[in-house]
Design a protein around this motif. Structure first.
Motif, short mmCIF file in Angstrom:
data_model
loop_
_atom_site.label_atom_id
_atom_site.label_comp_id
_atom_site.label_asym_id
_atom_site.label_seq_id
_atom_site.Cartn_x
_atom_site.Cartn_y
_atom_site.Cartn_z
N TRP A 36 -5.79 -6.22 -18.33
CA TRP A 36 -7.00 -5.55 -17.86
C TRP A 36 -7.25 -5.94 -16.41
CZ3 TRP A 36 -11.33 -7.89 -21.45
CH2 TRP A 36 -11.34 -9.27 -21.34
N GLY A 37 -7.44 -5.00 -15.58
CA GLY A 37 -7.65 -5.24 -14.17
C GLY A 37 -6.38 -5.26 -13.34
N VAL A 38 -5.22 -5.14 -13.97
CA VAL A 38 -3.96 -5.24 -13.22
C VAL A 38 -3.84 -4.13 -12.17
CG1 VAL A 38 -2.47 -3.89 -14.77
CG2 VAL A 38 -1.50 -5.78 -13.46
N GLY A 39 -4.49 -3.01 -12.39
CA GLY A 39 -4.43 -1.90 -11.43
C GLY A 39 -5.19 -2.18 -10.15
N SER A 40 -5.99 -3.23 -10.15
CA SER A 40 -6.76 -3.56 -8.94
C SER A 40 -6.58 -5.02 -8.54
CB SER A 40 -8.25 -3.27 -9.19
OG SER A 40 -8.73 -3.98 -10.31
N SER A 41 -5.44 -5.61 -8.90
CA SER A 41 -5.32 -7.05 -8.68
C SER A 41 -4.08 -7.52 -7.94
CB SER A 41 -5.39 -7.79 -10.03
OG SER A 41 -4.27 -7.45 -10.82
N GLY A 42 -3.37 -6.63 -7.22
CA GLY A 42 -2.17 -7.06 -6.52
C GLY A 42 -2.49 -8.07 -5.42
N PRO A 43 -1.56 -8.83 -4.91
CA PRO A 43 -0.16 -8.91 -5.34
C PRO A 43 -0.04 -9.51 -6.74
CG PRO A 43 -0.62 -10.61 -3.72
CD PRO A 43 -1.86 -9.79 -3.85
N TYR A 44 1.16 -9.43 -7.30
CA TYR A 44 1.34 -9.70 -8.71
C TYR A 44 2.20 -10.94 -8.97
CZ TYR A 44 -0.56 -5.08 -8.74
OH TYR A 44 -1.38 -4.01 -8.53
N GLY A 45 2.13 -11.38 -10.23
CA GLY A 45 2.80 -12.61 -10.64
C GLY A 45 1.85 -13.77 -10.42
N HIS A 46 2.05 -14.85 -11.14
CA HIS A 46 1.17 -16.01 -11.01
C HIS A 46 1.17 -16.58 -9.60
CE1 HIS A 46 5.09 -17.85 -11.49
NE2 HIS A 46 4.57 -18.93 -10.93
N ASP A 47 2.21 -16.28 -8.86
CA ASP A 47 2.37 -16.83 -7.51
C ASP A 47 2.13 -15.79 -6.41
OD1 ASP A 47 4.54 -15.20 -7.98
OD2 ASP A 47 6.01 -16.82 -7.91
N GLY A 48 1.86 -14.55 -6.79
CA GLY A 48 1.59 -13.51 -5.81
C GLY A 48 2.78 -13.08 -4.98
N ARG A 49 3.99 -13.35 -5.46
CA ARG A 49 5.19 -12.99 -4.68
C ARG A 49 5.67 -11.56 -4.87
NH1 ARG A 49 9.70 -17.36 -5.67
NH2 ARG A 49 8.93 -17.13 -7.79
N SER A 50 5.06 -10.83 -5.79
CA SER A 50 5.46 -9.44 -6.02
C SER A 50 4.38 -8.51 -5.50
CB SER A 50 5.69 -9.20 -7.52
OG SER A 50 6.73 -10.01 -7.99
N SER A 52 4.26 -5.18 -5.79
CA SER A 52 3.96 -4.00 -6.62
C SER A 52 4.19 -4.35 -8.08
CB SER A 52 4.85 -2.82 -6.22
OG SER A 52 6.19 -3.08 -6.60
N LEU A 53 3.66 -3.52 -8.95
CA LEU A 53 3.88 -3.71 -10.39
C LEU A 53 5.36 -3.54 -10.73
CD1 LEU A 53 0.72 -1.84 -11.67
CD2 LEU A 53 1.22 -4.29 -11.93
N ASP A 54 6.02 -2.60 -10.07
CA ASP A 54 7.45 -2.40 -10.27
C ASP A 54 8.21 -3.69 -9.92
OD1 ASP A 54 9.75 -0.51 -10.76
OD2 ASP A 54 10.19 -1.09 -8.68
N PRO A 77 10.18 10.20 -14.75
CA PRO A 77 8.87 10.58 -15.28
C PRO A 77 8.27 9.51 -16.20
CG PRO A 77 10.41 12.41 -15.45
CD PRO A 77 11.21 11.21 -15.03
N ASP A 78 9.11 8.85 -17.01
CA ASP A 78 8.59 7.81 -17.91
C ASP A 78 8.13 6.58 -17.12
OD1 ASP A 78 9.02 9.35 -20.16
OD2 ASP A 78 10.99 8.48 -20.57
N SER A 79 8.90 6.22 -16.11
CA SER A 79 8.52 5.10 -15.25
C SER A 79 7.22 5.41 -14.51
CB SER A 79 9.64 4.81 -14.25
OG SER A 79 9.27 3.77 -13.38
N ASP A 80 7.11 6.64 -14.02
CA ASP A 80 5.89 7.06 -13.32
C ASP A 80 4.68 7.03 -14.25
OD1 ASP A 80 7.41 7.45 -11.05
OD2 ASP A 80 7.49 9.64 -11.26
N ALA A 81 4.88 7.46 -15.50
CA ALA A 81 3.78 7.47 -16.48
C ALA A 81 3.32 6.05 -16.78
CB ALA A 81 4.21 8.18 -17.76
N LEU A 82 4.27 5.13 -16.90
CA LEU A 82 3.91 3.74 -17.15
C LEU A 82 3.17 3.15 -15.96
CD1 LEU A 82 3.91 1.23 -18.89
CD2 LEU A 82 6.20 0.70 -18.03
N GLN A 83 3.65 3.42 -14.74
CA GLN A 83 2.97 2.94 -13.53
C GLN A 83 1.55 3.52 -13.45
OE1 GLN A 83 4.01 0.79 -11.07
NE2 GLN A 83 5.79 0.36 -12.32
N LYS A 84 1.42 4.79 -13.78
CA LYS A 84 0.10 5.44 -13.75
C LYS A 84 -0.84 4.76 -14.75
CE LYS A 84 -2.17 9.93 -13.96
NZ LYS A 84 -2.00 11.37 -14.08
N PHE A 85 -0.34 4.47 -15.95
CA PHE A 85 -1.16 3.79 -16.95
C PHE A 85 -1.58 2.40 -16.46
CE2 PHE A 85 -1.19 0.60 -20.36
CZ PHE A 85 -2.38 0.98 -20.98
#
Length: 132
Positions: A36-50, A52-54, A77-85
């Protein structure tokens, strides 16, 4: 609770996530954070080294290698749908944030208005009998 999307367990995510601790030991397991909130919480990973979600998904290994590989094999299309979700899992909808509130009329006697996420603090802090 629902829609947390986490097992709240610790997992070995593979060497791309390992970190050296201050005492020279290697930390290899990390708590699965809720999505929850991952769509507004970048950068990603516990260390912030990523950035994007991809990136963070493809960085996974260890216990999550099979899931990472399944993600990597998704069609466009499936990858895009997952990213959109995933990007839809935001903490606050943009129309509910403070940046869209009515700023009010600063010269009005009742400023700041009630009902706009603020209170009239002068009632609490202005004491006319107080000598400044």
């Amino acid at each position: 609770m629902k829609n947390i999307f986490s097992d709240f367990k610790r997992h070995d995510l593979g060497p791309n996530f390992y970190e050296r601790n201050y005492d020279a030991t290697l930390q290899k397991v990390f708590l699965t954070r809720p999505l929850w909130g991952v769509g507004s919480s970048g950068p990603y990973g516990h260390d912030g080294r990523s950035m994007s979600l991809d990136d963070v998904i493809l960085r996974h290994g260890g216990e999550s290698q099979a899931s990472r590989n399944a993600y990597a094999k998704l069609s466009g299309p499936d990858s895009d749908a997952l990213q959109k979700f995933l990007n839809s899992l935001i903490l606050f909808p943009p129309d509910d944030t403070a940046s869209t509130l009515d700023p009010g009329n600063r010269s009005a006697p009742s400023f700041p208005q009630f009902g706009h996420g603020s209170i009239k603090l002068t009632v609490l802090f202005n004491d006319p009998t107080d000598v400044e």
